[in-house]
Design a protein around this motif. Structure first.
Motif, short mmCIF file in Angstrom:
data_model
loop_
_atom_site.label_atom_id
_atom_site.label_comp_id
_atom_site.label_asym_id
_atom_site.label_seq_id
_atom_site.Cartn_x
_atom_site.Cartn_y
_atom_site.Cartn_z
N SER A 159 -111.76 -19.19 76.29
CA SER A 159 -112.72 -18.17 75.85
C SER A 159 -113.07 -17.23 77.00
N ARG A 160 -112.29 -17.28 78.07
CA ARG A 160 -112.67 -16.59 79.31
C ARG A 160 -112.81 -15.08 79.15
N GLY A 161 -111.90 -14.44 78.46
CA GLY A 161 -111.96 -12.99 78.31
C GLY A 161 -113.24 -12.54 77.63
N PHE A 162 -113.58 -13.19 76.54
CA PHE A 162 -114.79 -12.85 75.79
C PHE A 162 -116.04 -13.11 76.62
N LEU A 163 -116.10 -14.25 77.28
CA LEU A 163 -117.29 -14.62 78.04
C LEU A 163 -117.49 -13.73 79.26
N VAL A 164 -116.40 -13.30 79.87
CA VAL A 164 -116.51 -12.37 81.00
C VAL A 164 -117.10 -11.04 80.54
N LEU A 165 -116.69 -10.58 79.37
CA LEU A 165 -117.23 -9.32 78.85
C LEU A 165 -118.73 -9.45 78.56
N VAL A 166 -119.13 -10.57 77.98
CA VAL A 166 -120.55 -10.77 77.70
C VAL A 166 -121.35 -10.85 78.99
N SER A 167 -120.85 -11.63 79.94
CA SER A 167 -121.53 -11.77 81.23
C SER A 167 -121.60 -10.42 81.96
N GLY A 168 -120.52 -9.67 81.90
CA GLY A 168 -120.50 -8.35 82.53
C GLY A 168 -121.48 -7.39 81.89
N PHE A 169 -121.61 -7.46 80.56
CA PHE A 169 -122.57 -6.61 79.85
C PHE A 169 -124.00 -6.91 80.30
N PHE A 170 -124.34 -8.19 80.39
CA PHE A 170 -125.68 -8.55 80.83
C PHE A 170 -125.90 -8.20 82.29
N ALA A 171 -124.85 -8.28 83.10
CA ALA A 171 -124.95 -7.89 84.50
C ALA A 171 -125.26 -6.39 84.62
N CYS A 172 -124.66 -5.59 83.75
CA CYS A 172 -124.94 -4.15 83.75
C CYS A 172 -126.40 -3.87 83.36
N LEU A 173 -126.90 -4.60 82.36
CA LEU A 173 -128.30 -4.46 81.98
C LEU A 173 -129.21 -4.87 83.13
N VAL A 186 -116.32 -1.90 84.77
CA VAL A 186 -114.87 -1.71 84.94
C VAL A 186 -114.22 -3.01 85.39
N ALA A 187 -114.85 -3.70 86.34
CA ALA A 187 -114.29 -4.96 86.84
C ALA A 187 -114.21 -6.00 85.73
N ALA A 188 -115.27 -6.09 84.90
CA ALA A 188 -115.28 -7.07 83.81
C ALA A 188 -114.19 -6.75 82.78
N ILE A 189 -114.03 -5.47 82.47
CA ILE A 189 -113.02 -5.06 81.49
C ILE A 189 -111.61 -5.35 82.01
N ILE A 190 -111.36 -4.99 83.26
CA ILE A 190 -110.03 -5.22 83.85
C ILE A 190 -109.73 -6.72 83.90
N PHE A 191 -110.72 -7.51 84.33
CA PHE A 191 -110.54 -8.96 84.39
C PHE A 191 -110.26 -9.54 83.01
N ALA A 192 -111.03 -9.05 82.02
CA ALA A 192 -110.85 -9.56 80.65
C ALA A 192 -109.48 -9.21 80.10
N LEU A 193 -108.92 -8.08 80.53
CA LEU A 193 -107.60 -7.68 80.05
C LEU A 193 -106.52 -8.68 80.47
N PHE A 194 -106.73 -9.32 81.61
CA PHE A 194 -105.77 -10.34 82.03
C PHE A 194 -105.84 -11.57 81.13
N TYR A 195 -106.96 -11.69 80.41
CA TYR A 195 -107.13 -12.81 79.47
C TYR A 195 -107.38 -12.25 78.07
N ARG A 196 -106.66 -11.20 77.73
CA ARG A 196 -106.90 -10.50 76.48
C ARG A 196 -106.73 -11.40 75.25
N LYS A 197 -105.90 -12.42 75.38
CA LYS A 197 -105.70 -13.33 74.25
C LYS A 197 -106.88 -14.27 74.03
N THR A 198 -107.83 -14.23 74.95
CA THR A 198 -109.01 -15.11 74.82
C THR A 198 -110.26 -14.29 74.51
#
Length: 213
Positions: A72-86, A112-124
């Motif tokens: 679930s890494r890709g999804f969780l990184v995006l959520v964590s990154g979103f809260f970090a931006c807030l 940008v870092a969260a999105i790029i990182f999540a792209l490496f785990y796009r299947k998750t």
């Protein structure tokens, strides 16, 4: 104890906890206004500090699970990154000491870092997101975000609502207090939803280890 009793007890516990969260927001506001004596809610208030702490906790909870849940890494990184931006946005007053609006640049860097990182785990991303939707944690996060991003902005709008209502009696401190109180309540729901997700995913992980072990 049968399943019906467990559900009833769980429902009562949820009601009790949500009631405490609801009362906690005005209690913190009361500390700033009645005890400390702030007129309105400044950046150095207990309310603002609590908002920042809750956002930081939410960021860490999802970030920690991203490390522990590769499926679930890709999804969780995006959520964590979103809260970090807030979180960065809530620190805007401190970044303004560098340059007005400077908070935007570290927030964009994190996004940008969260999105790029999540792209490496796009299947998750898609499947874990779909599994998350509809869970108890999801609804707490959803309602928290709606209160934070929609209700606090509309109901806390001085120009749109309170100036026409209050006329010459309008006081910016009233608008600020109402808006920050709603934001705090939204952050409390978000942090609670983050904790529920962390606890549930941790239990699932432990169960899987017990089975494989």
């Amino acid at each position: 104890m049968n399943g019906t009793k467990i559900k009833i007890i769980t429902g009562i516990k949820d009601l009790f906890l949500l009631t405490l969260l609801t009362l906690a927001a005005p209690f913190v506001i009361a500390i700033d206004v009645l005890i400390i004596g702030f007129k309105g809610i400044p950046e150095t208030s207990v309310t603002e500090l609590m908002q920042e702490c809750l956002l930081f906790i939410s960021t860490v909870l999802f970030g920690t699970r991203a490390l522990r849940m590769p499926k679930s890494r890709g999804f969780l990184v995006l959520v964590s990154g979103f809260f970090a931006c807030l979180f960065i946005r809530e620190l805007d007053a401190y970044f303004d000491k560098i340059h007005h609006g400077f908070w935007l640049w570290p927030a964009l860097s994190i996004a940008v870092a969260a999105i790029i990182f999540a792209l490496f785990y796009r299947k998750t991303i898609a499947r874990p997101m779909a599994d998350f939707i509809g869970t108890k944690s999801y609804y707490h996060l959803l309602f928290g975000l709606i209160i934070l991003l929609v209700l606090s902005r509309v109901l806390g709008s001085g120009t749109l609502l309170w100036k026409p209502v209050m006329g010459e009696a309008y006081d910016y401190a009233f608008k600020s207090t109402l808006q920050e109180g709603l934001e705090l309540f939204g952050y409390m729901l978000i942090a609670y939803g983050s904790f529920l997700f962390y606890r549930q995913s941790k239990c699932t992980e432990n169960d899987e280890h017990a089975v494989t072990g």
